[in-house]
Scaffold this motif. Structure first.
Motif, PDB file in Angstrom:
ATOM      1  N   LEU A  40      35.728  48.523  51.846  1.00 37.81           N
ATOM      2  CA  LEU A  40      36.042  47.036  51.800  1.00 37.81           C
ATOM      3  C   LEU A  40      34.826  46.527  50.882  1.00 37.81           C
ATOM      4  N   ALA A  43      35.928  47.319  47.159  1.00 38.68           N
ATOM      5  CA  ALA A  43      36.812  46.601  46.604  1.00 38.68           C
ATOM      6  C   ALA A  43      36.600  45.066  46.542  1.00 38.68           C
ATOM      7  N   ALA A  44      35.723  44.551  47.304  1.00 36.62           N
ATOM      8  CA  ALA A  44      35.256  43.416  47.202  1.00 36.62           C
ATOM      9  C   ALA A  44      34.215  42.814  45.942  1.00 36.62           C
ATOM     10  N   VAL A  66      43.529  46.375  55.060  1.00 34.84           N
ATOM     11  CA  VAL A  66      44.241  45.782  54.142  1.00 34.84           C
ATOM     12  C   VAL A  66      44.397  44.097  54.703  1.00 34.84           C
ATOM     13  N   LYS A  68      41.989  42.529  55.927  1.00 36.87           N
ATOM     14  CA  LYS A  68      40.492  41.869  55.365  1.00 36.87           C
ATOM     15  C   LYS A  68      40.463  41.917  54.188  1.00 36.87           C
ATOM     16  N   LEU A  69      40.937  42.923  53.284  1.00 40.48           N
ATOM     17  CA  LEU A  69      41.102  42.845  51.526  1.00 40.48           C
ATOM     18  C   LEU A  69      41.671  41.457  51.335  1.00 40.48           C
ATOM     19  N   ARG A  70      43.082  41.233  51.852  1.00 38.69           N
ATOM     20  CA  ARG A  70      43.842  40.005  51.654  1.00 38.69           C
ATOM     21  C   ARG A  70      42.922  38.741  51.893  1.00 38.69           C
ATOM     22  N   VAL A  74      40.919  39.872  47.818  1.00 36.58           N
ATOM     23  CA  VAL A  74      41.334  40.854  46.910  1.00 36.58           C
ATOM     24  C   VAL A  74      42.793  41.118  46.785  1.00 36.58           C
ATOM     25  N   VAL A  78      47.989  47.822  46.780  1.00 38.53           N
ATOM     26  CA  VAL A  78      47.450  48.603  47.662  1.00 38.53           C
ATOM     27  C   VAL A  78      48.606  49.747  48.181  1.00 38.53           C
TER      28      VAL A  78
END
Length: 227
Positions: A40, A43-44, A66, A68-70, A74, A78
């Motif tokens: 995470l 990616a951030a 995923v 959390k990424l969105r 981000v 994926v």
């Protein structure tokens, strides 16, 4: 299309080595994160072309990751890898924001094909006015199909199917991908609707021509070939 910068979030070192070998052989670079928290943060803080994500991680599930990424903005494509390959597992991943879902074990070639297709779609290369592959043309705005300059009459659904194959030309397209992207279904209706429509499309694309272009790959899906 080479030189992609890929983040792989996976706790199993052997799987990570396998994925890294396939990616580097294809000419791309991969950064490995062994847990969700590290993945995470990476990616951030870094712009990646694509994230490959394991579903089961030691500190959080891939589904939660995923999301959390969105949540933090981000929007990188994926691809989720998982030993859980049933239809309901794939649907859960797609609903959570995953762009594609590949069950373990997988072939190196299919992994790279999925990576290429995701990157191509994310960069808008499949949304041009005309998609050309081999001797076939897909005119998006006019909603027409051509092969060797000859118009191929397709029904609305057949055209959507043809367009999706052209957007993923040369790649393996699974039944789940067709259900989700062409029929807008997040479940398998347990009918032969895909087989019937693919069969009709194949006949129309190949009638009057010497070489076939649409291949059935048993146990995997379909692939559009260039002639």
């Amino acid at each position: 299309m080479s030189g992609l910068n890929i983040l792989h979030i996976e706790d199993d070192a052997r799987t990570a080595e396998t994925v890294a070998a396939a990616i580097t052989k294809a000419g791309d670079k991969v950064i490995w994160a062994a847990d969700g928290t590290t993945g995470l943060h990476l990616a951030a803080g870094t712009r990646f072309d694509l994230v490959i994500l394991d579903r089961m991680l030691p500190d959080m599930s891939g589904i939660d990751l995923v999301s959390k990424l969105r949540d933090v903005g981000v929007d990188v494509p994926v691809l989720m890898l998982s030993a859980l390959g049933r239809t309901e597992n794939r649907i859960e991943g797609l609903d959570a924001g995953v762009d594609d879902y590949l069950a373990k074990p997988f072939e190196h070639e299919e992994l790279i094909a999925r990576v290429r297709a995701l990157h191509r779609r994310a960069n808008g290369q499949s949304h041009s006015a005309v998609i050309i592959f081999g001797d076939m043309e897909c005119h998006i705005k006019a909603r027409t199909a051509h092969r060797q300059g000859k118009h191929v009459a397709l029904s609305p659904k057949e055209f959507e199917l043809f367009k999706y194959f052209m957007q993923n030309a040369g790649e393996i397209v699974t039944r789940e991908m067709l259900l989700h992207n062409v029929w807008n279904l997040n479940f398998d209706p347990q009918t032969n609707v895909i087989d019937v429509n693919v069969g009709r499309l194949r006949r129309k694309l190949e009638e009057g021509f010497d070489k076939p272009v649409l291949e059935t790959i048993w146990g995997a899906g379909y692939r559009l070939h260039a002639v």
